[in-house]
Design an enzyme around this catalytic site. Structure first.
Site, PDB file in Angstrom:
ATOM      1  N   SER A 125       0.463   7.780   5.765  1.00  0.00           N
ATOM      2  CA  SER A 125       0.270   6.431   6.281  1.00  0.00           C
ATOM      3  C   SER A 125      -0.674   5.681   5.366  1.00  0.00           C
ATOM      4  O   SER A 125      -1.630   6.263   4.827  1.00  0.00           O
ATOM      5  CB  SER A 125      -0.331   6.471   7.699  1.00  0.00           C
ATOM      6  OG  SER A 125      -0.744   5.182   8.111  1.00  0.00           O
TER       7      SER A 125
ATOM      8  N   ASP B 104       4.062   8.095  -0.973  1.00  0.00           N
ATOM      9  CA  ASP B 104       5.304   8.827  -1.159  1.00  0.00           C
ATOM     10  C   ASP B 104       6.230   8.719   0.054  1.00  0.00           C
ATOM     11  O   ASP B 104       7.443   8.889  -0.083  1.00  0.00           O
ATOM     12  CB  ASP B 104       5.028  10.306  -1.468  1.00  0.00           C
ATOM     13  CG  ASP B 104       6.271  10.998  -2.028  1.00  0.00           C
ATOM     14  OD1 ASP B 104       6.795  10.509  -3.056  1.00  0.00           O
ATOM     15  OD2 ASP B 104       6.729  11.983  -1.425  1.00  0.00           O
TER      16      ASP B 104
ATOM     17  N   ALA C 176       0.861  -1.194   0.000  1.00  0.00           N
ATOM     18  CA  ALA C 176       0.000   0.000   0.000  1.00  0.00           C
ATOM     19  C   ALA C 176       0.894   1.239   0.000  1.00  0.00           C
ATOM     20  O   ALA C 176       0.724   2.164   0.801  1.00  0.00           O
ATOM     21  CB  ALA C 176      -0.956  -0.012   1.181  1.00  0.00           C
ATOM     22  N   LEU C 177       1.839   1.262  -0.919  1.00  0.00           N
ATOM     23  CA  LEU C 177       2.903   2.261  -0.894  1.00  0.00           C
ATOM     24  C   LEU C 177       2.383   3.666  -1.185  1.00  0.00           C
ATOM     25  O   LEU C 177       1.424   3.856  -1.924  1.00  0.00           O
ATOM     26  CB  LEU C 177       3.989   1.894  -1.905  1.00  0.00           C
ATOM     27  CG  LEU C 177       4.660   0.530  -1.718  1.00  0.00           C
ATOM     28  CD1 LEU C 177       5.794   0.366  -2.724  1.00  0.00           C
ATOM     29  CD2 LEU C 177       5.177   0.340  -0.300  1.00  0.00           C
TER      30      LEU C 177
ATOM     31  N   HIS D  79       6.910   5.913   1.620  1.00  0.00           N
ATOM     32  CA  HIS D  79       7.747   4.757   1.325  1.00  0.00           C
ATOM     33  C   HIS D  79       8.779   5.093   0.249  1.00  0.00           C
ATOM     34  O   HIS D  79       9.946   4.695   0.345  1.00  0.00           O
ATOM     35  CB  HIS D  79       6.880   3.592   0.831  1.00  0.00           C
ATOM     36  CG  HIS D  79       5.902   3.075   1.832  1.00  0.00           C
ATOM     37  ND1 HIS D  79       4.554   3.329   1.751  1.00  0.00           N
ATOM     38  CD2 HIS D  79       6.069   2.311   2.936  1.00  0.00           C
ATOM     39  CE1 HIS D  79       3.935   2.742   2.758  1.00  0.00           C
ATOM     40  NE2 HIS D  79       4.825   2.116   3.491  1.00  0.00           N
TER      41      HIS D  79
END
Length: 287
Positions: free
Chosen positions: A186, A36, A33-34, A38
Site C-alpha cells: 500500500s 509493485d 505513489a506507485l 500497481h
C-alpha cells in the site's frame, strides 16, 4: 518509452488511434505513489490487451477535510519511470482543473455495497471514487480496467456502477500483492515507522488465523473478537472493523459458524481496517 498526456483530448486521440489499428486497451487507474502492487495490475492487463494506460490522479473528492489529501505521497517522475519499466504505453496525468473544471457539480452516489465498512467509516469516500472512476472510464474508453482486490469493497462498488450505468468495459480484479511477510502492499505503508512496520504483520496474521478458525467450524463472532484482540495486543490503537462478509454484496455474516460453501471460490470475505499509530491499514482475504 511511456508517453505522458495531461488532457482528455490527448488521451482519447491516442486510445482511438490504437483502437483504429485493432488494438485493445486496458486502463489501470491509480493515485500515484506507485509500488509493485500497481505494477502487477499493469502486468495483468498486458496479458489481456495490447495497450495499457495508467492514470495518476490524487482525487480530492474521496478525501474528507480531516484526511491526508495534502500529505498523500506524490512523485510523478518516479511513477513514470516505474511504469516505463513495466512496459506501460501511456500515463494519463491530469490536474484537478482537467478532471473537475469550474462549475463541476455532478456526483455519482450508490447504495448497498457502498454503505458498510469503508462507507460507514468514511461516508464521502465511495461517492468520490465512483465519480472519478466513471469519468476515467468514459474518458479513456478502455476495453478492460484493472483494479486490485486489496481495495475489495472499492472493486465491488466499481463493478456495481459499471453494471448499473451500462458502461462498456470489463472490470478485472487482480490478487493483492504482498510483501514477503504477508503485509498487503500500500502507498500508505510509507507512513509507518520501522517499529510500526514490524508490528503491521499482525494484521494479515490475525486475518489468516480467523479464517482458519471459521473454516474449522468456529463461530464467526468468536473468530472476529479474537482477531480484534490480537491486533490490539500487537499495538494497533483502534480497529474500525474486522468482519466476515458475503463476497458479493458485503452483507454481514455470522454470528454463528459459516455454512459450507458450495462449488468453487470463496463465498465469504474477511475485511479489516485498523490504525497503527497515525496510519490506517486495510486488508481482506477470501474465506
Amino acid at each position: 518509452m511511456t508517453r505522458i498526456v495531461r488532457t482528455v483530448a490527448e488521451l482519447r486521440e491516442q486510445v482511438r488511434a490504437w483502437k483504429a489499428a485493432g488494438e485493445q486497451v486496458g486502463l489501470i487507474p491509480t493515485m500515484g505513489a506507485l509500488h509493485d502492487g500497481h505494477l502487477s495490475l499493469v502486468r495483468l492487463a498486458q496479458t489481456k490487451v495490447k495497450r495499457t494506460v495508467a492514470s495518476v490522479f490524487v482525487n480530492p473528492k474521496q478525501f474528507a477535510p480531516h484526511e491526508d489529501f495534502d500529505a498523500y505521497p506524490r512523485g510523478e517522475a518516479r511513477d513514470a519511470q516505474l511504469l516505463e519499466s513495466a512496459g506501460c504505453d501511456l500515463l494519463f496525468a491530469p490536474n484537478a482543473a482537467e478532471m473537475y473544471p469550474q462549475g463541476f457539480s455532478t456526483t455519482i452516489n450508490l447504495t448497498g455495497v457502498s454503505e458498510p465498512l469503508e462507507g460507514a467509516a468514511r461516508p464521502q469516500f465511495f461517492g468520490g471514487v465512483a465519480t472519478v472512476v466513471t469519468k476515467l472510464l468514459i474518458q479513456a474508453e478502455p476495453d478492460i480496467a484493472v483494479f486490485g482486490e486489496k481495495d475489495y469493497q472499492q472493486l465491488q462498488v466499481i463493478r456495481r456502477v459499471t453494471r448499473d450505468l451500462d458502461l462498456p468495459v470489463e472490470i478485472v480484479g487482480a490478487p493483492t500483492a504482498r510483501a514477503e511477510d504477508g503485509l498487503a502492499l500500500s502507498s500508505r505503508n510509507a507512513y509507518l515507522s520501522t517499529e510500526e512496520r514490524a508490528a503491521a504483520v499482525a494484521l494479515p496474521n490475525a486475518m489468516k488465523a480467523a479464517i482458519a478458525a471459521v473454516q474449522a467450524g468456529e463461530r464467526v463472532e468468536t473468530a472476529e473478537a479474537a482477531g480484534k484482540a490480537a491486533l490490539e495486543a500487537a499495538g494497533f490503537r483502534q480497529v474500525d472493523y474486522f468482519d466476515f462478509r458475503d463476497a458479493d454484496d458485503l452483507s454481514r455474516l455470522g454470528p454463528d459458524a459459516l455454512p459450507q460453501a458450495e462449488g468453487n471460490g470463496a463465498k465469504a470475505r474477511l475485511l479489516a481496517a485498523a490504525w497503527l499509530g497515525k496510519t490506517r491499514l486495510i486488508d481482506n482475504m477470501g474465506a
